[in-house]
Motif scaffolding. Structure first.
Motif: not given
Ligand code: ZN
Lengths: 324, 286
Positions: B8, B11, B97, B109, B112, B225-226, B228, B238, B240, B269-270
Motif C-alpha cells: 500500500t 503504491m 477508462t 478511473a 471493470k 484507489q480501489g 468493488t 470494480t 481503480e 484508500d491510499t
C-alpha cells in the motif's frame, strides 16, 4: 479599442470626482457609483465616523475592472488603521492604500482578509512593507494552500498578464480561532470566525463604536451569492449573523452601506428556494446533471450574475444535500 | 501479513510521484490552453494515449459508448459525467477508462464490469482543472478499444477543484450511502430488470496539491484507489480511482440485479484504510 475607451471614461469620471471634491466637499470622500480607480486612489466613501468603504462593481474579475468587484474598506483608530480586504489585484490594493493615505497618516496596523476568494485577497502584496499584520480565519492558510496555485493560473485569462504578474498568495500570520478584539487605539473592532458557510474560512469585523459590520461574503446583496463552503451551514448561521448588534453593514458584494440586518433578507430567500428545489429533486431521484438546470430558476430576476453562479451553487448544494 | 501495508505504501508513493511530476508539467501550460476554445487532437492526448494504452489501436465509439458532460464546468470540483453503454453494437464492454486530458493526474478511473453485470449506464463526478477533453475508452470483449470524448471548458471565477468543507469530509471519512431507484418501466419483468443505484462514499479524495506551509512540500494525496461493488457473489464492477474523481466519490449506475441478493461494497484508500458496507437490496429502496 474598447479597453482604451473604458480607460478614458474612467479617467474622466475620476477627474470629475476630484473636481467635485475640491469645489464642494471639505472631507476627502469621493462620490459613490460604479467608478473604477483608474489612477492611484480608490474612490472610497465615508460610511461612519472614521470608517470608509469602496463599493465594487457586480461583475467578474477582468483586466478592465482590475478585479475591483468586491467591497473593501478601512477603520481608523487612535493608533492605527485596520483594512478589511485588499481587493482583486495589487493595483487595487495600492489604490486602497492611497485612499487611506488621503484621509489619515496613521500606520496600517492590520490587513484583515475576510476569506480566501481572489477578489478579497489578490491585493495582499500591496501591503507588504506597510508593517500591517495580516489577519485571517484559522482555516484560511489551509484554504489558500490548496487553491492558491489554481487561482493564480485560472485568473490569468480574464485578468491578463500585466495584473497577474505581481499578484501573490500571501497567507495570514495572525489567525482568529473564534472571536477576538483588536484595539486600534480608543477603538475596538471585534473579529469573529464563522463555521463553514460561504467558505470554510469566513470572518466578520464589527466596529463597536459605530455599529458598522463588515460582513465579508457572508452577506451578498444584488450580486448572486456564491457557495463555496456549506449551504446548510450558511443558513444555520443566518440567525447568529442577524443577532449581531450592528446598525449598518458593508456587505461583501452589493450597495454600501446597507441596513442591518435587513441586508440578509435577499440571500436568505434565495437559499430557501435553492434548498427547497434541490431537496425536492433529490427526493424524486432526479440526477445532479438534470436538477441543476432548473434549481432556483424562479430567483433569476432578483440578482445580478445569476447565469454566472447559479448552476455552480446548485451543483454544490446538490452534492451537500444528498447526504442528508 | 507484512506484505500488504508495504505494498500500500509503495503504491501511494508511486502515485504521489506521478501527481507531482504531472503537476509541474501541467500548470505552466494552463494559460495557453485556456485561451483556446477548441483543441484539436493534440499533443497532450497523443502522449497520454501511449502512456495508458501503448500502441493499441483506438477506434471511434460509433455508438458503443456515449458520453454526456457539461460544456462548461460550472463547479470545477464537481463536474457530472454520464456514460452510456450499448453492448449490442460490439459485444459486452469489459472495461472503461475515464480520462481528463489536462488534469494533473489525467486518468480519473478505470472501471471493470462483471461478466453478467449488465451495466448500461454509469454516472460519476470529476474535477476538471482546465479547458480539457474528457474521454471514455471502452474495451469490448474482443479486445478492441472504442473512444468517445467531450470538451469541457474550465469554470470561471473563483471555483476551484478543491474541497469546500474539509473538516466535514474528514469527520465522516468512509461513510457510505446507497440509494436504489425504482425501475423506469413500472411493469418491467421483476426477475430480469435493470436496477438503478447510487453509491456515495464520504472521502476527501484529496488531490495532494496542498502545500505544507512550513516544509513547502506537497502533502501526499489521499484518495479512494480501489472499489468493488458486488451483489451476492456476483461482481458488478470494480474501480481503480485517482484524484480526478470528485471528493465524496459518487457513482450512479444501471445494472441487471438479482432481486433479494445483498449489495456489497468494499473500498480502500491510499492510506491503506478499508471501508466496507452491505445492504439488503429489497429494503434500501428510495
Ligand atoms: Zn467570496
Amino acid at each position: 479599442m474598447l479597453t482604451g475607451l473604458k480607460t478614458f471614461s474612467r479617467r474622466t469620471i475620476l477627474k470629475q470626482g476630484k473636481a467635485a471634491i475640491a469645489g464642494v466637499l471639505s472631507c476627502r470622500v469621493l462620490p459613490p457609483g460604479p467608478v473604477f480607480a483608474a489612477g492611484g486612489v480608490l474612490p472610497v466613501r465615508q460610511v461612519a465616523d472614521g470608517i470608509f468603504a469602496f463599493a465594487g462593481t457586480d461583475a467578474l474579475m477582468t483586466d478592465a475592472n482590475r478585479g475591483e468587484i468586491c467591497n473593501v474598506g478601512f477603520v481608523i483608530g487612535g493608533d492605527g488603521v485596520a483594512v478589511i480586504d485588499s481587493g482583486g489585484s495589487v493595483a487595487e490594493g495600492r489604490a486602497l492604500i492611497a485612499a487611506i493615505r488621503a484621509v489619515t497618516d496613521k500606520p496600517i496596523a492590520y490587513l484583515i482578509n475576510t476569506h480566501m476568494h481572489p477578489d478579497h485577497c489578490f491585493g495582499n502584496a500591496a501591503f507588504e512593507g506597510t508593517g500591517a499584520v495580516l489577519v485571517g480565519h484559522h482555516n484560511l492558510p489551509r484554504a489558500l494552500a490548496s487553491r492558491g496555485e489554481f487561482y493564480l493560473s485560472s485568473y490569468r485569462e480574464s485578468m491578463g498578464e500585466a495584473l497577474m504578474r505581481e499578484i501573490r498568495i500571501i497567507p495570514p500570520t495572525k489567525l482568529i480561532n473564534d472571536e477576538e478584539n483588536l484595539d486600534l487605539g480608543g477603538r475596538i473592532i471585534r473579529l469573529k470566525a464563522w463555521k463553514p458557510a460561504h467558505t470554510d474560512n469566513d470572518l466578520t469585523v464589527l466596529d463597536e463604536k459605530t455599529g458598522v459590520l463588515f460582513t465579508g461574503d457572508l452577506c451578498f446583496i444584488r450580486h448572486l451569492p456564491t457557495l463555496d463552503g456549506s449551504l446548510t451551514g450558511w443558513i444555520a448561521q443566518l440567525e447568529a449573523l442577524k443577532a449581531i448588534r450592528a446598525k449598518i453593514a458593508v456587505p461583501g458584494h452589493g450597495p454600501v452601506p446597507a441596513k442591518w440586518p435587513d441586508a440578509l433578507e435577499d440571500e436568505r430567500r434565495y437559499f430557501e428556494v435553492l434548498t427547497h428545489d434541490i431537496r425536492q429533486a433529490i427526493a424524486a431521484g432526479v440526477p445532479l446533471a438534470m436538477a441543476i438546470r432548473t434549481a432556483a430558476e424562479s430567483e433569476r430576476g432578483n440578482w445580478h450574475l445569476f447565469d454566472a453562479y447559479n448552476v455552480r451553487n446548485a451543483t454544490a448544494a446538490y452534492a451537500e444535500l444528498e447526504w442528508e | 501479513m507484512n506484505a500488504q501495508p508495504q505494498r500500500t505504501r509503495s503504491m501511494r508513493h508511486r502515485i504521489s510521484l506521478v501527481v507531482l511530476t504531472a503537476l509541474l508539467g501541467a500548470f505552466p501550460l494552463l494559460p495557453v490552453h485556456a485561451e483556446q476554445t477548441s483543441v484539436p487532437e493534440n499533443a497532450v492526448w497523443s502522449s497520454l494515449k501511449s502512456d495508458v494504452f501503448g500502441d493499441r489501436v483506438i477506434e471511434a465509439a460509433n455508438g458503443v459508448i456515449r458520453i454526456e458532460a457539461p460544456k462548461r464546468a460550472e463547479d470545477a470540483a464537481i463536474v457530472p459525467v454520464d456514460l452510456h453503454f450499448n453492448s449490442e453494437k460490439a459485444g459486452r464492454i469489459k472495461a472503461v477508462t475515464l480520462i481528463v486530458d489536462e488534469n494533473p493526474s489525467p486518468v480519473a478511473a478505470v472501471f471493470k464490469f462483471g461478466p453478467d453485470a449488465g451495466v448500461t449506464h454509469l454516472a460519476t463526478r470529476l474535477r476538471v482543472n482546465a479547458y480539457s477533453y474528457v474521454r471514455a475508452i471502452a474495451e469490448t470483449e474482443d479486445g478492441k478499444l472504442h473512444m468517445v470524448q467531450a470538451f469541457v471548458k474550465a469554470s470561471g471565477g473563483c471555483s476551484a477543484p478543491a474541497m469546500k468543507n474539509q473538516d466535514e469530509a474528514m469527520a465522516s471519512l468512509g461513510k457510505m450511502k446507497l440509494r436504489v431507484f425504482p425501475p423506469k418501466a413500472p411493469g418491467a419483468e421483476a426477475m430480469n430488470r435493470a436496477t438503478e443505484m447510487q453509491l456515495m462514499i464520504r472521502h476527501p479524495n484529496n488531490s495532494g496539491l496542498q502545500m505544507d506551509q512550513l516544509t513547502r512540500y506537497y502533502i501526499p494525496a489521499h484518495f479512494i484507489q480501489g472499489l468493488t461493488i458486488s451483489q451476492g457473489d456476483r461482481l458488478i464492477m470494480t474501480m481503480e480511482g485517482g484524484i480526478s474523481i470528485s471528493e465524496d466519490p459518487n457513482f450512479r449506475f444501471e445494472f441487471h440485479s438479482n432481486p433479494g441478493e445483498d449489495i456489497k461494497v468494499e473500498a480502500s484508500d491510499t492510506e491503506g484504510m478499508k471501508f466496507e458496507n452491505q445492504w439488503p437490496l429489497a429494503s434500501s429502496a428510495l
